[in-house]
Write a protein that holds these residues in place. Structure first.
Motif, PDB file in Angstrom:
ATOM      1  N   ILE A 110      -7.461  30.845  18.028  1.00 56.87           N
ATOM      2  CA  ILE A 110      -6.840  29.900  17.087  1.00 56.87           C
ATOM      3  C   ILE A 110      -7.895  29.019  16.424  1.00 56.87           C
ATOM      4  CG2 ILE A 110      -5.366  27.841  16.961  1.00 56.87           C
ATOM      5  CD1 ILE A 110      -3.569  29.187  19.065  1.00 56.87           C
ATOM      6  N   LEU A 111      -8.827  28.488  17.206  1.00 54.72           N
ATOM      7  CA  LEU A 111      -9.864  27.617  16.641  1.00 54.72           C
ATOM      8  C   LEU A 111     -10.780  28.389  15.687  1.00 54.72           C
ATOM      9  CD1 LEU A 111     -10.823  25.461  19.760  1.00 54.72           C
ATOM     10  CD2 LEU A 111      -9.488  24.768  17.759  1.00 54.72           C
ATOM     11  N   THR A 112     -11.078  29.634  16.032  1.00 56.05           N
ATOM     12  CA  THR A 112     -11.913  30.461  15.155  1.00 56.05           C
ATOM     13  C   THR A 112     -11.227  30.695  13.812  1.00 56.05           C
ATOM     14  OG1 THR A 112     -12.834  31.596  17.104  1.00 56.05           O
ATOM     15  CG2 THR A 112     -13.141  32.655  14.955  1.00 56.05           C
ATOM     16  N   ILE A 113      -9.949  31.066  13.873  1.00 59.53           N
ATOM     17  CA  ILE A 113      -9.187  31.314  12.648  1.00 59.53           C
ATOM     18  C   ILE A 113      -9.010  30.022  11.852  1.00 59.53           C
ATOM     19  CG2 ILE A 113      -6.920  32.006  11.751  1.00 59.53           C
ATOM     20  CD1 ILE A 113      -6.749  33.979  14.102  1.00 59.53           C
ATOM     21  N   ALA A 114      -8.758  28.912  12.555  1.00 57.41           N
ATOM     22  CA  ALA A 114      -8.543  27.622  11.882  1.00 57.41           C
ATOM     23  C   ALA A 114      -9.779  27.200  11.094  1.00 57.41           C
ATOM     24  CB  ALA A 114      -8.176  26.562  12.909  1.00 57.41           C
ATOM     25  N   MET A 115     -10.943  27.334  11.695  1.00 58.24           N
ATOM     26  CA  MET A 115     -12.163  26.919  11.007  1.00 58.24           C
ATOM     27  C   MET A 115     -12.471  27.827   9.823  1.00 58.24           C
ATOM     28  SD  MET A 115     -14.699  25.569  14.061  1.00 58.24           S
ATOM     29  CE  MET A 115     -14.419  26.950  15.176  1.00 58.24           C
ATOM     30  N   SER A 116     -12.222  29.125   9.980  1.00 55.70           N
ATOM     31  CA  SER A 116     -12.468  30.041   8.859  1.00 55.70           C
ATOM     32  C   SER A 116     -11.472  29.795   7.728  1.00 55.70           C
ATOM     33  CB  SER A 116     -12.374  31.489   9.338  1.00 55.70           C
ATOM     34  OG  SER A 116     -11.061  31.804   9.763  1.00 55.70           O
ATOM     35  N   TYR A 117     -10.223  29.516   8.073  1.00 57.81           N
ATOM     36  CA  TYR A 117      -9.197  29.234   7.060  1.00 57.81           C
ATOM     37  C   TYR A 117      -9.543  27.964   6.293  1.00 57.81           C
ATOM     38  CZ  TYR A 117      -4.614  28.123   5.083  1.00 57.81           C
ATOM     39  OH  TYR A 117      -3.586  27.796   4.225  1.00 57.81           O
ATOM     40  N   TYR A 174      -6.015  32.329  -1.320  1.00 57.12           N
ATOM     41  CA  TYR A 174      -5.031  32.437  -0.240  1.00 57.12           C
ATOM     42  C   TYR A 174      -4.898  33.873   0.252  1.00 57.12           C
ATOM     43  CZ  TYR A 174      -3.713  27.585  -0.784  1.00 57.12           C
ATOM     44  OH  TYR A 174      -3.737  26.210  -0.793  1.00 57.12           O
ATOM     45  N   VAL A 175      -5.151  34.828  -0.631  1.00 55.18           N
ATOM     46  CA  VAL A 175      -5.199  36.235  -0.203  1.00 55.18           C
ATOM     47  C   VAL A 175      -6.435  36.463   0.666  1.00 55.18           C
ATOM     48  CG1 VAL A 175      -5.368  38.623  -0.976  1.00 55.18           C
ATOM     49  CG2 VAL A 175      -3.936  37.012  -2.233  1.00 55.18           C
ATOM     50  N   ILE A 176      -7.563  35.859   0.244  1.00 56.92           N
ATOM     51  CA  ILE A 176      -8.790  35.958   1.043  1.00 56.92           C
ATOM     52  C   ILE A 176      -8.580  35.331   2.420  1.00 56.92           C
ATOM     53  CG2 ILE A 176     -11.196  35.213   1.204  1.00 56.92           C
ATOM     54  CD1 ILE A 176     -11.342  35.324  -1.826  1.00 56.92           C
ATOM     55  N   ALA A 177      -7.927  34.163   2.447  1.00 56.83           N
ATOM     56  CA  ALA A 177      -7.673  33.487   3.722  1.00 56.83           C
ATOM     57  C   ALA A 177      -6.782  34.344   4.616  1.00 56.83           C
ATOM     58  CB  ALA A 177      -7.016  32.129   3.469  1.00 56.83           C
ATOM     59  N   ALA A 178      -5.770  34.993   4.043  1.00 50.04           N
ATOM     60  CA  ALA A 178      -4.880  35.852   4.817  1.00 50.04           C
ATOM     61  C   ALA A 178      -5.638  37.054   5.373  1.00 50.04           C
ATOM     62  CB  ALA A 178      -3.710  36.305   3.954  1.00 50.04           C
ATOM     63  N   LEU A 179      -6.453  37.697   4.531  1.00 47.40           N
ATOM     64  CA  LEU A 179      -7.228  38.860   4.974  1.00 47.40           C
ATOM     65  C   LEU A 179      -8.224  38.482   6.067  1.00 47.40           C
ATOM     66  CD1 LEU A 179      -7.939  40.561   1.520  1.00 47.40           C
ATOM     67  CD2 LEU A 179      -6.538  41.502   3.373  1.00 47.40           C
ATOM     68  N   LEU A 180      -8.910  37.359   5.879  1.00 52.51           N
ATOM     69  CA  LEU A 180      -9.897  36.921   6.870  1.00 52.51           C
ATOM     70  C   LEU A 180      -9.225  36.554   8.186  1.00 52.51           C
ATOM     71  CD1 LEU A 180     -12.791  36.200   7.598  1.00 52.51           C
ATOM     72  CD2 LEU A 180     -12.432  33.941   6.567  1.00 52.51           C
ATOM     73  N   SER A 181      -8.098  35.848   8.108  1.00 53.49           N
ATOM     74  CA  SER A 181      -7.385  35.450   9.328  1.00 53.49           C
ATOM     75  C   SER A 181      -6.875  36.666  10.093  1.00 53.49           C
ATOM     76  CB  SER A 181      -6.221  34.523   8.971  1.00 53.49           C
ATOM     77  OG  SER A 181      -6.683  33.347   8.340  1.00 53.49           O
ATOM     78  N   MET A 182      -6.302  37.634   9.379  1.00 56.11           N
ATOM     79  CA  MET A 182      -5.811  38.846  10.029  1.00 56.11           C
ATOM     80  C   MET A 182      -6.963  39.665  10.615  1.00 56.11           C
ATOM     81  SD  MET A 182      -2.543  38.842  10.057  1.00 56.11           S
ATOM     82  CE  MET A 182      -2.383  40.504  10.700  1.00 56.11           C
ATOM     83  N   SER A 211      -0.703  30.473  14.336  1.00 60.07           N
ATOM     84  CA  SER A 211      -1.126  29.199  14.932  1.00 60.07           C
ATOM     85  C   SER A 211      -2.482  28.769  14.389  1.00 60.07           C
ATOM     86  CB  SER A 211      -1.191  29.330  16.455  1.00 60.07           C
ATOM     87  OG  SER A 211       0.064  29.696  16.986  1.00 60.07           O
ATOM     88  N   GLY A 212      -3.386  29.741  14.190  1.00 57.19           N
ATOM     89  CA  GLY A 212      -4.701  29.416  13.657  1.00 57.19           C
ATOM     90  C   GLY A 212      -4.637  28.876  12.238  1.00 57.19           C
ATOM     91  N   THR A 213      -3.807  29.498  11.393  1.00 53.36           N
ATOM     92  CA  THR A 213      -3.689  29.012  10.012  1.00 53.36           C
ATOM     93  C   THR A 213      -2.943  27.682   9.950  1.00 53.36           C
ATOM     94  OG1 THR A 213      -1.733  30.431   9.732  1.00 53.36           O
ATOM     95  CG2 THR A 213      -3.847  31.304   8.982  1.00 53.36           C
ATOM     96  N   LEU A 214      -1.982  27.484  10.854  1.00 55.63           N
ATOM     97  CA  LEU A 214      -1.310  26.179  10.923  1.00 55.63           C
ATOM     98  C   LEU A 214      -2.309  25.081  11.266  1.00 55.63           C
ATOM     99  CD1 LEU A 214       1.953  27.152  12.876  1.00 55.63           C
ATOM    100  CD2 LEU A 214       1.833  26.449  10.487  1.00 55.63           C
ATOM    101  N   THR A 215      -3.179  25.373  12.234  1.00 55.77           N
ATOM    102  CA  THR A 215      -4.216  24.406  12.608  1.00 55.77           C
ATOM    103  C   THR A 215      -5.222  24.223  11.471  1.00 55.77           C
ATOM    104  OG1 THR A 215      -3.971  25.170  14.905  1.00 55.77           O
ATOM    105  CG2 THR A 215      -5.902  23.807  14.388  1.00 55.77           C
ATOM    106  N   GLY A 216      -5.552  25.332  10.793  1.00 61.60           N
ATOM    107  CA  GLY A 216      -6.468  25.261   9.663  1.00 61.60           C
ATOM    108  C   GLY A 216      -5.934  24.394   8.534  1.00 61.60           C
TER     109      GLY A 216
END
Length: 204
Positions: free
Chosen positions: A83-90, A109-117, A139-144
């Motif tokens: 979650i923290l990894t995805i949050a920081m990248s988002y 937002y497409v880039i953020a979705a692709l990177l998070s997935m 959860s990661g994107t919510l935290t991001g």
């Protein structure tokens, strides 16, 4: 129109879970109920302290906490790292899109979705862990969203936490997860058919 992707995806999934999904399928009613709640809450927002928060964001955060409570301690710690990894990248993608939008060749937002997935697939590569994958990515994107909104607020900008564009991002991630599941199921079906055909040839 911002949020239209989310509405189309949510309505499509609600129709599937309500009218097409097998009646004895596990979780059918809950999925349908959650989707209907997200659609109904879509127009609403709330003010918390000096931040404006979208109602769907709060509902998704509540669902994520409920499902995370069912995990074991080791699973929670592992998911926390994810979650923290995805949050920081988002949040990083969001900041780059604001400060240097020229670098964004396609919709950030497409880039953020692709990177998070992609990060979610790295942590949960097995199809059997698809629920944990989607839970950790959401959860990661919510935290991001919190990281991004707080950072912008501290430098004098305002951004609603979980705005309509974020809901579009969540819709993109849901579509990616469903596509991955569909491709895996199709691959398994083709493999079973090929195996049965080989057996028939050997019998001849």
């Amino acid at each position: 129109m911002e949020g239209i992707i989310f509405l189309w995806v949510a309505w499509g999934l609600w129709i599937y879970t309500t009218f097409i999904m097998e009646k004895n399928e596990k979780g059918r009613f809950l999925f349908s109920f959650y989707l209907l709640c997200l659609i109904c809450l879509f127009p609403y927002r709330f003010s918390i302290l000096s931040y404006e928060v979208h109602a769907d964001y709060l509902f998704l955060a509540l669902l994520a906490l409920i499902y995370m409570r069912r995990l074991g301690l080791r699973q929670k710690l592992y998911m926390l790292i994810c979650i923290l990894t995805i949050a920081m990248s988002y949040a990083g993608v969001g900041l780059v899109a604001i400060y240097d939008p020229v670098l964004m060749i396609i919709d950030p937002y497409v880039i953020a979705a692709l990177l998070s997935m992609s990060l979610g697939f790295i942590f949960y590569s097995s199809i059997n862990k698809m629920r944990n994958l989607f839970l950790s990515v959401i959860s990661g994107t919510l935290t991001g969203e919190i990281f991004l909104s707080v950072t912008l607020h501290n430098i004098g900008f305002s951004k609603m936490i979980g705005d309509y564009l974020y809901m579009d991002t969540a819709a993109y991630m849901a579509l990616m997860t469903i596509t991955w599941k569909a491709v895996h199921s199709l691959n398994a079906l083709m493999s079973s058919k090929l195996s049965s055909n080989k057996g028939e040839i050997k019998n001849i």
